[in-house]
Design a protein around this motif. Sequence first.
Motif, mmCIF file in Angstrom:
data_model
loop_
_atom_site.group_PDB
_atom_site.id
_atom_site.type_symbol
_atom_site.label_atom_id
_atom_site.label_comp_id
_atom_site.label_asym_id
_atom_site.label_seq_id
_atom_site.Cartn_x
_atom_site.Cartn_y
_atom_site.Cartn_z
ATOM 1 N N ALA A 5 -20.910 -8.799 -6.102
ATOM 2 C CA ALA A 5 -20.212 -9.785 -6.748
ATOM 3 C C ALA A 5 -19.691 -9.898 -8.000
ATOM 4 C CB ALA A 5 -20.779 -10.862 -6.302
ATOM 5 N N GLY A 6 -21.038 -9.865 -9.101
ATOM 6 C CA GLY A 6 -20.470 -9.929 -9.891
ATOM 7 C C GLY A 6 -20.686 -8.236 -11.346
ATOM 8 N N ARG A 8 -18.028 -6.990 -8.756
ATOM 9 C CA ARG A 8 -16.394 -7.034 -9.032
ATOM 10 C C ARG A 8 -16.128 -8.128 -9.771
ATOM 11 N NH1 ARG A 8 -13.174 -3.438 -5.440
ATOM 12 N NH2 ARG A 8 -14.820 -2.958 -3.504
ATOM 13 N N GLN A 9 -16.410 -9.193 -10.538
ATOM 14 C CA GLN A 9 -16.000 -10.036 -11.486
ATOM 15 C C GLN A 9 -15.654 -8.851 -12.381
ATOM 16 O OE1 GLN A 9 -15.389 -13.282 -10.803
ATOM 17 N NE2 GLN A 9 -14.346 -12.786 -13.210
ATOM 18 N N GLU A 10 -16.100 -8.077 -13.140
ATOM 19 C CA GLU A 10 -16.743 -7.351 -13.852
ATOM 20 C C GLU A 10 -14.676 -7.068 -13.939
ATOM 21 O OE1 GLU A 10 -19.103 -4.089 -16.560
ATOM 22 O OE2 GLU A 10 -18.214 -3.327 -14.253
ATOM 23 N N ALA A 12 -12.200 -7.596 -12.565
ATOM 24 C CA ALA A 12 -11.271 -8.853 -12.513
ATOM 25 C C ALA A 12 -11.110 -9.247 -14.258
ATOM 26 C CB ALA A 12 -11.697 -10.469 -11.817
ATOM 27 N N ASP A 13 -12.311 -9.374 -14.664
ATOM 28 C CA ASP A 13 -12.140 -9.610 -16.045
ATOM 29 C C ASP A 13 -12.051 -9.088 -16.959
ATOM 30 O OD1 ASP A 13 -13.128 -11.669 -15.617
ATOM 31 O OD2 ASP A 13 -14.945 -11.494 -16.151
ATOM 32 N N GLY A 253 -10.203 -8.228 -8.633
ATOM 33 C CA GLY A 253 -11.538 -7.612 -8.278
ATOM 34 C C GLY A 253 -11.698 -7.816 -7.437
ATOM 35 N N HIS A 259 -15.450 0.159 -4.843
ATOM 36 C CA HIS A 259 -15.776 0.441 -6.194
ATOM 37 C C HIS A 259 -16.739 1.471 -6.654
ATOM 38 C CE1 HIS A 259 -18.181 -2.512 -9.481
ATOM 39 N NE2 HIS A 259 -16.980 -1.825 -9.522
#
Length: 375
Positions: A5-6, A8-10, A12-13, A253, A259
Amino acid sequence: MAGAAGARQEVADARRIVVKVGSSSLTTAAGGLDADRVDALVDVLAKHQDKEIVLVSSGAIAAGLAPLGLERRPRDLARQQAAASVGQGLLVARYTASFARYGRRVGQVLLTSDDTSRRAHYRNAYRTLDQLLAMGAVPIVNENDTVATDEIRFGDNDRLAALVAHLVRADLLILLSDVDGLYDGDPATPGTSRIAEVRGPGDLEGVSIGSAGKAGVGTGGMVTKVEAARIAAAAGIPVVLTSAVHAADALAGGPTGTHFLRTGRRSADRLLWLAHASTPQGALVLDDGAVRAVVERRSSLLPAGIASVEGEFSAGDPVELRDGTGRAVARGLVNFDAREIPRLMGRSTRELARELGPAYEREVVHRDDLVLLHP
């Protein structure tokens, strides 16, 4: 799951993103552009006003097939170039009209590998792309198929996209095709499953990777996409590989596609291009001392360490540096023509300067123009 999840947050950001789309995602079965597909992709990209997006788009040759009465992608280079000449204009016109619905402008950037492995050309490519982004335009990048020959081609736009991502210092690379990710076998075979995350080469051991797709309008396939993802990840850029219909989820994300996590750090800009986008025009065979100096000490190549020269090349061309067994240990941009080097071999730069002039008191390949090739 928290780590995934972390990561994928990268994604999204990410603010500066290179998106690559393949021919099969933009064209009809007959070979012409599919306006609805182009508009659907632009609908996704144009809505992200907070992100800088560079679009690497295939489709020029495919778009030119139907207008020229060609039923399939030609095999000969001349007709491929002709189709690209017709199709590139149609492709950019379609993007221009589609992005205009959102008040966005586009800029066309056509590249060959020669444009990006030479120092001055590389800087020019970066400045153009960076300025387009600064002015709010969307760069539409493609290989310059109208003039590119086999010697100066990137080979496929997947690899071009990975190199462009490095060139523009992107935070993320998204590879869009007609497949929703990398599978552990043929996606059409029952029992295969999508690989959600690749943390390194070890995660792909034993995975069967297919070649070009069924549409027959592109040049790549899953092999080129995985190779592009490997290049980008090794250069510190995460990659999401998915289908064009899942582009919105990829940008957000979401848990779509495959990924590829970054596996390395960003290297000197041009060296990535030199390693992956240049075609050696000849070779220099080094003695053992020069091999150690280049490989172990990362030194420049001096004329004293050259044992022989192979091929015909000019100053500024990429050449391979080989050891005594013929194994390529490095690649670099040479400072002398092939015909000049025989009289320089085995001699010191000081001696050459005294005899031939100060222009010869320099390296044959400077360490700043040299990249090691790992076996």
